[in-house]
Scaffold this active site. Structure first.
Site, PDB file in Angstrom:
ATOM      1  N   LYS A 182      -6.760  -0.544  -0.314  1.00 42.87           N
ATOM      2  CA  LYS A 182      -7.124  -0.069  -1.653  1.00 42.87           C
ATOM      3  C   LYS A 182      -5.901   0.372  -2.449  1.00 42.87           C
ATOM      4  CE  LYS A 182     -11.884   0.484  -0.602  1.00 42.87           C
ATOM      5  NZ  LYS A 182     -11.915   0.535   0.864  1.00 42.87           N
ATOM      6  N   ARG A 183      -4.902  -0.494  -2.492  1.00 41.54           N
ATOM      7  CA  ARG A 183      -3.709  -0.186  -3.258  1.00 41.54           C
ATOM      8  C   ARG A 183      -3.934  -0.494  -4.730  1.00 41.54           C
ATOM      9  NH1 ARG A 183      -2.935   2.155   1.261  1.00 41.54           N
ATOM     10  NH2 ARG A 183      -0.959   1.882   2.354  1.00 41.54           N
TER      11      ARG A 183
END
Lengths: 304, 304
Positions: free
Chosen positions: B51-52
């Site tokens: 979840k960058r």
């Protein structure tokens, strides 16, 4: 990084390591991050710029990584997943900076989307939610220096929140405009961040000397804008409070409520606690200082 | 993790390590992640659930970490920062899953916000943008199994995109409802993810046997729902195409355009290329198969 930290630790009010650049170096980066954090004096806060954000069970694990493994004091968090994804990062003595208006050219793709009945852009919704979710000072906002107009709008919505302002220097943020736009009414409330501008100020052996000079110049420039603004504020009109404004105050009422409706405007401001319905009268200076955020604005006399 | 991978590698179509849980274990976690990735057979795709999402210069560093350091095939990315923050993750042969509707209880806090002139909820805007931004199949969507109604709406907007569907099992997603809602018209287009349900299926020494049994049961349950649905589809009404619908097709037109306006409905569908203005007539089955997404829906006969 150690040399840069030593050269700037009497100038910087905080350090903000960007986790991406360490992660990109693999195991060596992991070690470098550990050494960098180790080199920062204990009394200077460290903001983990990691832009995490996940479902609660996973966010708890990220919080452990940031706070317990890396011992950072604060972290940047992406708000897209909602309040329960932010909660695991809220711990006593730690702070969260929610992405509100980011500094990149494409920030507006989603952050400018008009929302709800009043058409408020998405980034302003985040500002309002942050004030609701972190009224105890645990939540701040990331407000890119490259967007001074948006920064000014956010400051109006959240007069009492701490801003982390990246994007000065390499990203092209206009220092004077962004500092003037984002400081609070007392000339505080912002952490201005410069990374490349300081770290890569010099390419030679004396890179630490160059970094120190760049950090000093930046600090003085920021403080110059601040001082000018504070003087200007002292002769400026009072805050535009309106009857029926709904505000969030810093100190909770005896009943526990912290949301108030403005009932009267003047040298003294009348307020009704939305929880217990009691009225209080406070002098304007105190009220202006205590306002964390406007929950809802009444129409102005001119437009209403 | 090695034992779990060995026990499930003939069942799983992909693995999705959740980076948070490795990061929370510090240096030991770093090593464990390396060993886990090492244990996954080369021919099974690995999705880095990290979840960058960051400004372009930083996103490039995260992409290096995910693709070059960890050799993953795909990554989950938070879309809040806009298109230029996603671009660094788009590489030939790699894939991005944009958070669209997440599986947590608070997902709706922001994702349900009504936006723009048509009041489309934010998560649906992401679905539309994903189809625009990654029409070559490089972008998929994260669609939580806990929200089958929203999943169905997303599938309607993006008939041709790959979905990553987390939230089955421990998070309480209803398998039958979510599988039925998110599969595409050919009964494909989804990666259903179960983590705790498989990994913690057994607590004893034979935890790998228990994990295998759980994975098999899950696969069979998913395929059962799929098969029933495919049969149902075969006797079902055709796709609700309307004159003036604007659609994105999988194959680009000779002129390079991939956006079309529907001009005629029937056994054959008339389409006008929005780039070169040429008309084509294609049989309905082909058109339905090629539609990646509706860019804009014409009002239905009933409501328009």
């Amino acid at each position: 990084h150690r040399a840069i930290i030593e050269a700037t630790s009497d100038i910087a009010c905080a350090y903000k390591p960007n986790f991406a650049f360490f992660e990109a170096m693999g195991a060596a980066g992991y070690e470098a991050l550990a050494q960098t954090l180790e080199a920062i004096p204990r009394d200077i806060p460290v903001i983990a710029d990691a832009k995490r954000g996940d479902v609660p069970n996973t966010a708890m694990a990220y919080a452990r990584a940031i706070y317990d493994v890396w011992n950072c004091d604060a972290v940047t968090v992406n708000p897209y997943l909602g309040h329960d994804s932010i909660e695991p990062f809220l711990r006593p003595g730690r702070g969260v900076f929610l992405l509100c208006r980011t500094s990149n050219p494409g920030a507006g793709d989603l952050q400018d989307l008009r929302t709800g009945d009043d058409g408020a852009p998405l980034y302003q919704v985040i500002a309002r939610r942050a004030a609701e979710w972190g009224n105890d000072g645990s939540i701040g906002l990331v407000v890119g220096a490259t967007y001074p107009d948006e920064g000014r709008a956010i400051r109006k919505l959240a007069p009492g929140l701490l801003f982390l302002v990246p994007g000065l220097g390499a990203q092209g943020g206009d220092l004077e405009a962004s500092v003037a736009a984002t400081l609070d009414r007392s000339g505080q409330g912002c952490l201005f961040n410069a990374s490349r501008q300081v770290i890569y100020a010099g390419a030679g052996k004396d890179f630490d000397v160059a970094a120190r000079a760049a950090a000093l110049a930046l600090r003085d420039a920021i403080n110059g804008v601040r001082d000018a603004q504070v003087v200007r504020r002292q002769v400026k009109a009072p805050m535009d409070l309106r009857p029926a404004d709904r505000v969030q105050l810093k100190k909770a009422h005896a009943c526990g409520g912290d949301q108030w409706t403005v009932t009267r405007i003047g040298a003294d401001i009348g307020l009704r606690c939305e929880r217990c319905e009691r009225h209080v009268l406070l002098d304007r200076v105190t009220v202006e200082r205590r306002i964390v955020a406007f929950i809802e604005r009444a129409p102005s006399a001119a437009t209403g």
